[in-house]
Design an enzyme around this catalytic site. Structure first.
Site, PDB file in Angstrom:
ATOM      1  N   VAL A  11      -3.735   8.510  -5.914  1.00 18.99           N
ATOM      2  CA  VAL A  11      -3.930   7.905  -7.234  1.00 18.99           C
ATOM      3  C   VAL A  11      -5.353   8.133  -7.736  1.00 18.99           C
ATOM      4  O   VAL A  11      -5.563   8.530  -8.888  1.00 18.99           O
ATOM      5  CB  VAL A  11      -3.610   6.389  -7.174  1.00 18.99           C
ATOM      6  CG1 VAL A  11      -4.064   5.676  -8.446  1.00 18.99           C
ATOM      7  CG2 VAL A  11      -2.121   6.183  -6.970  1.00 18.99           C
ATOM      8  N   ASP A  30     -15.338   7.985  -1.970  1.00 23.11           N
ATOM      9  CA  ASP A  30     -14.437   7.700  -0.842  1.00 23.11           C
ATOM     10  C   ASP A  30     -15.274   7.558   0.427  1.00 23.11           C
ATOM     11  O   ASP A  30     -16.319   8.198   0.561  1.00 23.11           O
ATOM     12  CB  ASP A  30     -13.398   8.817  -0.682  1.00 23.11           C
ATOM     13  CG  ASP A  30     -12.121   8.307  -0.001  1.00 23.11           C
ATOM     14  OD1 ASP A  30     -11.085   8.188  -0.693  1.00 23.11           O
ATOM     15  OD2 ASP A  30     -12.163   8.024   1.217  1.00 23.11           O
ATOM     16  N   THR A  86      -3.331  -0.413  -0.304  1.00 22.09           N
ATOM     17  CA  THR A  86      -2.862  -1.795  -0.129  1.00 22.09           C
ATOM     18  C   THR A  86      -1.644  -1.758   0.795  1.00 22.09           C
ATOM     19  O   THR A  86      -0.534  -2.042   0.370  1.00 22.09           O
ATOM     20  CB  THR A  86      -2.488  -2.438  -1.489  1.00 22.09           C
ATOM     21  OG1 THR A  86      -1.646  -1.523  -2.224  1.00 22.09           O
ATOM     22  CG2 THR A  86      -3.700  -2.776  -2.302  1.00 22.09           C
ATOM     23  N   GLU A 149      -0.770   1.410 -11.781  1.00 23.58           N
ATOM     24  CA  GLU A 149      -0.485   2.830 -12.006  1.00 23.58           C
ATOM     25  C   GLU A 149       1.001   3.114 -11.755  1.00 23.58           C
ATOM     26  O   GLU A 149       1.547   2.664 -10.758  1.00 23.58           O
ATOM     27  CB  GLU A 149      -1.358   3.691 -11.066  1.00 23.58           C
ATOM     28  CG  GLU A 149      -1.151   5.169 -11.229  1.00 23.58           C
ATOM     29  CD  GLU A 149      -1.216   5.600 -12.691  1.00 23.58           C
ATOM     30  OE1 GLU A 149      -2.226   5.346 -13.350  1.00 23.58           O
ATOM     31  OE2 GLU A 149      -0.226   6.187 -13.181  1.00 23.58           O
ATOM     32  N   GLU A 153       4.274  10.672  -7.390  1.00 21.13           N
ATOM     33  CA  GLU A 153       3.784  11.855  -6.676  1.00 21.13           C
ATOM     34  C   GLU A 153       4.733  13.011  -6.976  1.00 21.13           C
ATOM     35  O   GLU A 153       5.931  12.819  -7.094  1.00 21.13           O
ATOM     36  CB  GLU A 153       3.733  11.585  -5.172  1.00 21.13           C
ATOM     37  CG  GLU A 153       2.589  10.666  -4.810  1.00 21.13           C
ATOM     38  CD  GLU A 153       2.571  10.298  -3.326  1.00 21.13           C
ATOM     39  OE1 GLU A 153       3.177  11.011  -2.521  1.00 21.13           O
ATOM     40  OE2 GLU A 153       1.943   9.285  -3.003  1.00 21.13           O
ATOM     41  N   LYS A 205       4.068  -4.207 -12.120  1.00 17.24           N
ATOM     42  CA  LYS A 205       4.162  -3.050 -11.223  1.00 17.24           C
ATOM     43  C   LYS A 205       5.211  -3.291 -10.134  1.00 17.24           C
ATOM     44  O   LYS A 205       6.038  -2.440  -9.821  1.00 17.24           O
ATOM     45  CB  LYS A 205       2.784  -2.781 -10.609  1.00 17.24           C
ATOM     46  CG  LYS A 205       2.767  -1.753  -9.510  1.00 17.24           C
ATOM     47  CD  LYS A 205       3.103  -0.359  -9.998  1.00 17.24           C
ATOM     48  CE  LYS A 205       3.273   0.583  -8.837  1.00 17.24           C
ATOM     49  NZ  LYS A 205       3.627   1.936  -9.219  1.00 17.24           N
ATOM     50  N   GLY A 254      21.660   8.965  -1.379  1.00 23.49           N
ATOM     51  CA  GLY A 254      21.004   9.780  -0.356  1.00 23.49           C
ATOM     52  C   GLY A 254      20.717   8.970   0.888  1.00 23.49           C
ATOM     53  O   GLY A 254      21.321   7.909   1.123  1.00 23.49           O
ATOM     54  N   CYS A 261       5.217   3.848  -1.688  1.00 25.96           N
ATOM     55  CA  CYS A 261       5.259   2.753  -2.669  1.00 25.96           C
ATOM     56  C   CYS A 261       6.493   1.862  -2.564  1.00 25.96           C
ATOM     57  O   CYS A 261       6.360   0.665  -2.356  1.00 25.96           O
ATOM     58  CB  CYS A 261       5.134   3.331  -4.075  1.00 25.96           C
ATOM     59  SG  CYS A 261       3.498   3.994  -4.380  1.00 25.96           S
ATOM     60  N   ARG A 329       4.661   9.437   4.150  1.00 28.94           N
ATOM     61  CA  ARG A 329       4.664   8.013   4.468  1.00 28.94           C
ATOM     62  C   ARG A 329       6.075   7.444   4.282  1.00 28.94           C
ATOM     63  O   ARG A 329       6.690   7.630   3.243  1.00 28.94           O
ATOM     64  CB  ARG A 329       3.641   7.277   3.580  1.00 28.94           C
ATOM     65  CG  ARG A 329       2.212   7.643   3.961  1.00 28.94           C
ATOM     66  CD  ARG A 329       1.181   6.979   3.061  1.00 28.94           C
ATOM     67  NE  ARG A 329       1.022   7.637   1.787  1.00 28.94           N
ATOM     68  CZ  ARG A 329       0.072   7.319   0.904  1.00 28.94           C
ATOM     69  NH1 ARG A 329      -0.772   6.348   1.163  1.00 28.94           N
ATOM     70  NH2 ARG A 329      -0.020   7.968  -0.246  1.00 28.94           N
TER      71      ARG A 329
HETATM   72  N1  LIG Z   1       0.734   7.199  -4.213  1.00 29.66           N
HETATM   73  C1  LIG Z   1       1.410   6.818  -5.280  1.00 29.66           C
HETATM   74  O1  LIG Z   1       2.357   7.471  -5.714  1.00 29.66           O
HETATM   75  C2  LIG Z   1       1.046   5.556  -6.008  1.00 29.66           C
HETATM   76  C3  LIG Z   1       1.531   5.340  -7.312  1.00 29.66           C
HETATM   77  C4  LIG Z   1       1.174   4.174  -7.972  1.00 29.66           C
HETATM   78  C5  LIG Z   1       0.365   3.232  -7.362  1.00 29.66           C
HETATM   79  N2  LIG Z   1      -0.086   3.459  -6.094  1.00 29.66           N
HETATM   80  C6  LIG Z   1      -0.987   2.456  -5.488  1.00 29.66           C
HETATM   81  O2  LIG Z   1      -2.330   2.939  -5.587  1.00 29.66           O
HETATM   82  C7  LIG Z   1      -3.089   2.520  -4.452  1.00 29.66           C
HETATM   83  C8  LIG Z   1      -3.683   3.742  -3.764  1.00 29.66           C
HETATM   84  O3  LIG Z   1      -2.614   4.541  -3.296  1.00 29.66           O
HETATM   85  P1  LIG Z   1      -2.830   6.043  -2.782  1.00 29.66           P
HETATM   86  O4  LIG Z   1      -1.480   6.594  -2.533  1.00 29.66           O
HETATM   87  O5  LIG Z   1      -3.738   6.749  -3.729  1.00 29.66           O
HETATM   88  O6  LIG Z   1      -3.588   5.765  -1.398  1.00 29.66           O
HETATM   89  P2  LIG Z   1      -4.351   6.836  -0.485  1.00 29.66           P
HETATM   90  O7  LIG Z   1      -4.263   6.279   0.880  1.00 29.66           O
HETATM   91  O8  LIG Z   1      -3.845   8.201  -0.780  1.00 29.66           O
HETATM   92  O9  LIG Z   1      -5.864   6.767  -1.003  1.00 29.66           O
HETATM   93  C9  LIG Z   1      -6.720   5.683  -0.795  1.00 29.66           C
HETATM   94  C10 LIG Z   1      -8.119   6.202  -0.541  1.00 29.66           C
HETATM   95  O10 LIG Z   1      -9.012   5.097  -0.469  1.00 29.66           O
HETATM   96  C11 LIG Z   1     -10.023   5.444   0.471  1.00 29.66           C
HETATM   97  N3  LIG Z   1     -10.768   4.259   0.885  1.00 29.66           N
HETATM   98  C12 LIG Z   1     -10.424   3.302   1.774  1.00 29.66           C
HETATM   99  N4  LIG Z   1     -11.415   2.384   1.880  1.00 29.66           N
HETATM  100  C13 LIG Z   1     -12.400   2.772   1.034  1.00 29.66           C
HETATM  101  C14 LIG Z   1     -13.666   2.252   0.687  1.00 29.66           C
HETATM  102  N5  LIG Z   1     -14.142   1.126   1.232  1.00 29.66           N
HETATM  103  N6  LIG Z   1     -14.412   2.911  -0.215  1.00 29.66           N
HETATM  104  C15 LIG Z   1     -13.964   4.066  -0.767  1.00 29.66           C
HETATM  105  N7  LIG Z   1     -12.760   4.613  -0.489  1.00 29.66           N
HETATM  106  C16 LIG Z   1     -11.992   3.982   0.398  1.00 29.66           C
HETATM  107  C17 LIG Z   1      -9.258   6.123   1.582  1.00 29.66           C
HETATM  108  O11 LIG Z   1     -10.113   6.905   2.393  1.00 29.66           O
HETATM  109  C18 LIG Z   1      -8.269   6.970   0.773  1.00 29.66           C
HETATM  110  O12 LIG Z   1      -8.780   8.257   0.495  1.00 29.66           O
HETATM  111  C19 LIG Z   1      -2.124   1.712  -3.565  1.00 29.66           C
HETATM  112  O13 LIG Z   1      -2.247   0.355  -3.900  1.00 29.66           O
HETATM  113  C20 LIG Z   1      -0.766   2.217  -4.010  1.00 29.66           C
HETATM  114  O14 LIG Z   1       0.249   1.262  -3.804  1.00 29.66           O
HETATM  115  C21 LIG Z   1       0.218   4.604  -5.403  1.00 29.66           C
END
Ligand SMILES: NC(=O)c1ccc[n+]([C@@H]2O[C@H](COP(=O)([O-])OP(=O)(O)OC[C@H]3O[C@@H](n4cnc5c(N)ncnc54)[C@H](O)[C@@H]3O)[C@@H](O)[C@H]2O)c1
Length: 447
Positions: A11, A30, A86, A149, A153, A205, A254, A261, A329
């Site tokens: 995200v 990050d 999260t 958001e 993906e 959400k 499926g 998520c 995941r």
């Molecule tokens: N992946 C999706 O399709 C999607 C869609 C909508 C919402 N979300 C939500 O968005 C959020 C993030 O999801 P994601 O898939 O991008 O997760 P992700 O695990 O891909 O990315 C999270 C990033 O945060 C970094 N991080 C952790 N602690 C940190 C810190 N203290 N300082 C800086 N960076 C730090 C991690 O190293 C990682 O790169 C979650 O709450 C998820 O539920 C995800």
């Protein structure tokens, strides 16, 4: 505007890159040094179609930068996005430790008014917790806004650049104006930016993801019933999806939903319900049905081989939880591969994008192949877990020459039953009659 994005995952990286594309100055932060190192070398650590073009352009034009240093990243930011993980805790609740840690760190670092935007999926009440954590040590004024958001993906860039809607939860008119300005380039076609209070935004959400998970699960239950009554779930899908009240999407039966998520968000909403003494019965059923659905194919495989999987080679096509991503995941493929391995089977796998991620988990327990056909060499059966387009029209004759048995267990309903019948395959799918090849030497048990 000057923007910081804290958390540069699926995200965060898409958010940062897309806001750079609309002309903002973006710094992504990050804690993962390896990730930031690769990004600074111009390497994108995830697979997301279309991201590379935007990434290259905005890095080259100096609008998109990366750092591991939070203080440096947020120094001049007017807007600070939190796109942090999260993950589910043991009781299903969303674990807020990453968000609250960054909130704690942000307080003393803020030098001017900023809007802190929660982009992570977080339970009701999180904005208040973030505000309190920052307020403990902040010396300047700030606002905390909820902006969940909805990107998917695999089509994340398109979803981000042309959102159906943007949801913003805030009671601050100053923050509202900032968010309106930020999103204006993305909603020029009139798609709404919907403002509401922050608790409702947080809840929106979870309601969206839980509803979609429920829609998929409903179709999976219909599929299971179809198998018993002798109906075809694909026909049911076409029959109901054309009803505009129902809609065509998220109706494909499926082997269960997965990904980072749906599973965690359904669990988290169920947990919130329990916390507020509400028994959200549909959610409990959705979770239970999905767990069972992921195991749908294994009994058929066991029956087909009369319980003797030892030394059988099972080819697996598809590891990612859905096509166009390398994200594994909660992918149904993983659980099934582990079941195959513990039953003594040898497993050969192919996925166009997700093999590196699976290697990190399964190492040399399975054989990774460079093409779908290489995985079929001498295989006793094929199992399909991801509907990558390249699996849709395979060369069935070539497959026949490579495989020991013409038998396919398809968790994504990729093939027409008539085609499989004509080609002489034994073919099991979801919510459709099993095709039992006449010349199969195996004992075949109908599902
Ligand atoms: N992946 C999706 O399709 C999607 C869609 C909508 C919402 N979300 C939500 O968005 C959020 C993030 O999801 P994601 O898939 O991008 O997760 P992700 O695990 O891909 O990315 C999270 C990033 O945060 C970094 N991080 C952790 N602690 C940190 C810190 N203290 N300082 C800086 N960076 C730090 C991690 O190293 C990682 O790169 C979650 O709450 C998820 O539920 C995800």
């Amino acid at each position: 505007m000057k923007i910081a994005v804290v958390g540069t995952g699926y995200v965060g990286l898409v958010t940062g890159t897309c806001f750079a594309e609309t002309g903002n100055q973006v710094i992504c932060v990050d804690i993962d040094e390896n990730k930031i190192g690769r990004l600074n070398k111009g390497e994108i650590p995830i697979y997301e179609p279309g991201l590379d073009v935007l990434f290259d352009r905005n890095v080259a034009e100096g609008r998109l930068k990366f750092t591991t240093n939070l203080a440096e990243g947020i120094k001049e930011a007017q807007i600070i996005f939190l796109a942090l993980p999260t993950p589910p805790g043991e009781d299903g609740s969303a674990d807020l430790k990453y968000i609250l840690k960054v909130a704690d760190d942000l307080g003393p670092l803020l030098e001017r008014y900023a809007v802190i935007v929660d982009k992570s999926t977080v339970p009701v009440g999180t904005a208040e917790k973030v505000r309190a954590a920052i307020a403990k040590s902040a010396k300047v004024e700030f606002d905390v806004v909820s902006n969940p958001e909805f990107l998917r993906e695999g089509v994340a860039v398109e979803d981000f650049m042309k959102p159906d809607r943007v949801v913003v939860g805030t009671n601050s008119s100053k923050a509202q104006k900032t968010m309106e300005k930020l999103y204006a380039p993305l909603v020029r076609q009139g798609n709404p930016v919907i403002f509401m209070d922050e608790r409702s935004a947080e809840m929106t959400k979870y309601a969206a993801n839980s509803f979609l998970a429920m829609k998929i699960t409903f179709m999976n239950e219909i599929a299971n019933l179809c198998e018993r009554v002798g109906a075809n779930v694909d026909d049911i899908r076409r029959g109901i999806g054309t009803d505009s009240r129902i809609g065509k999407r998220f109706l494909f039966a499926g082997i269960g939903y997965g990904g980072s998520c749906f599973p965690k968000d359904v669990q988290a909403l169920a947990k919130t319900s329990r916390d507020y003494d509400y028994d959200f019965r549909i959610l409990n059923s959705v979770m239970a049905v999905n767990e069972d659905q992921k195991k749908r194919l294994m009994p058929l495989v066991q029956d087909y081989f009369e319980g003797e999987l030892k030394d059988k080679t099972i080819a697996v096509w598809g590891l990612a939880f859905k096509p166009y991503t390398d994200d594994i995941r909660e992918a149904p493929a993983l659980e099934n591969i582990k079941a195959l391995l513990s039953a003594g089977a040898k497993v050969t796998v192919y996925d166009p994008e997700a093999m590196d991620n699976v290697k990190r988990i399964l190492g040399d327990q399975v054989t990774f192949c460079h093409t779908p056909y290489a995985a079929l060499d001498d295989a006793d059966a094929l199992m399909i877990f991801t509907e990558w387009p390249q699996f849709r029209t395979p060369d069935f004759e070539k497959m026949d020459k490579l495989m020991k048995n013409k038998v396919v267990f398809d968790g994504r309903n990729l093939y027409e039953l008539d085609v499989m019948r004509e080609m002489g395959y034994t073919y099991y799918s979801i919510g459709r009659e099993a095709v039992l090849s006449l010349d199969s030497e195996q004992l075949v048990v109908s599902n």
